[in-house]
Design a protein around this motif. Structure first.
Motif, PDB file in Angstrom:
ATOM      1  N   HIS A   1      74.593  52.246  69.135  1.00 26.44           N
ATOM      2  CA  HIS A   1      73.442  52.846  68.457  1.00 26.44           C
ATOM      3  C   HIS A   1      72.245  51.895  68.494  1.00 26.44           C
TER       4      HIS A   1
ATOM      5  N   LYS B   1      71.002  47.844  57.462  1.00 26.63           N
ATOM      6  CA  LYS B   1      70.205  49.004  57.851  1.00 26.63           C
ATOM      7  C   LYS B   1      69.394  49.567  56.682  1.00 26.63           C
TER       8      LYS B   1
ATOM      9  N   ASN C   1      70.608  55.735  61.191  1.00 34.31           N
ATOM     10  CA  ASN C   1      71.659  54.711  61.267  1.00 34.31           C
ATOM     11  C   ASN C   1      72.346  54.525  59.917  1.00 34.31           C
TER      12      ASN C   1
END
Length: 169
Positions: free
Chosen positions: A142, A23, A59
């Protein structure tokens, strides 16, 4: 998923280190794309990448919260357990173009998010550590929200978006 390399993750810390690296890379690449497109005066698409970058940053924060109090291992780049030869979201810059339109930008983001989704699915399928399973499931939800949001943006744009940006050079 038969052509995928097996994923070998042995602890929650190792899984979160992988997730955080993925991420963070996503966030960095989205920023690079936005910067590049701003430089080429493709502001509409740069704005899309900035919005996607904000979602990626959320995130990252979420993964950091999951990892709070843990000591995450430092994993050399060549030891990451991606199912493909590079990070699932590495295609983000490789397939971008400074003249791309909004729909193309969202399609690229959706493609990359699906690759992350696939990584998380492989972790769920192959790693039997309960904490890893739970965290992967949470991150998967998510990612599904992220993919859904991109899909909604694509629907809002419809088939007709701005044509590819004209190169004035």
């Amino acid at each position: 998923m038969s052509n995928a390399r097996p994923v070998n993750i042995n602890s929650i810390e190792e899984f979160l280190a992988h997730s955080l690296a993925l991420k963070c890379e996503t966030e960095d690449r989205l920023q690079e794309l936005a910067d590049c497109l701003e430089e080429h005066n493709n502001l509409k698409v740069a704005h899309i990448f900035r919005e996607l970058q904000k979602l990626a940053a959320q995130n990252v924060s979420h993964i950091e919260q999951l990892a709070e109090g843990m000591e995450l291992p430092s994993i050399p780049i060549w030891e990451f357990q991606w199912y493909c030869s590079h990070s699932p979201e590495s295609a983000c810059i490789d397939n971008a173009h400074y003249q791309m339109n909004t729909l193309q930008a969202l399609d690229l983001a959706k493609f990359n998010s699906r690759r992350t989704h696939r990584f998380l699915m492989l972790v769920i399928e192959e790693i039997s550590i309960e904490e890893v399973q739970e965290s992967a499931q949470l991150l998967l939800s998510h990612e599904e929200i992220f993919i859904s949001r991109i899909g909604q943006w694509m629907e809002d744009i419809g088939d007709d978006d701005t044509p590819m940006c004209t190169d004035l050079d």
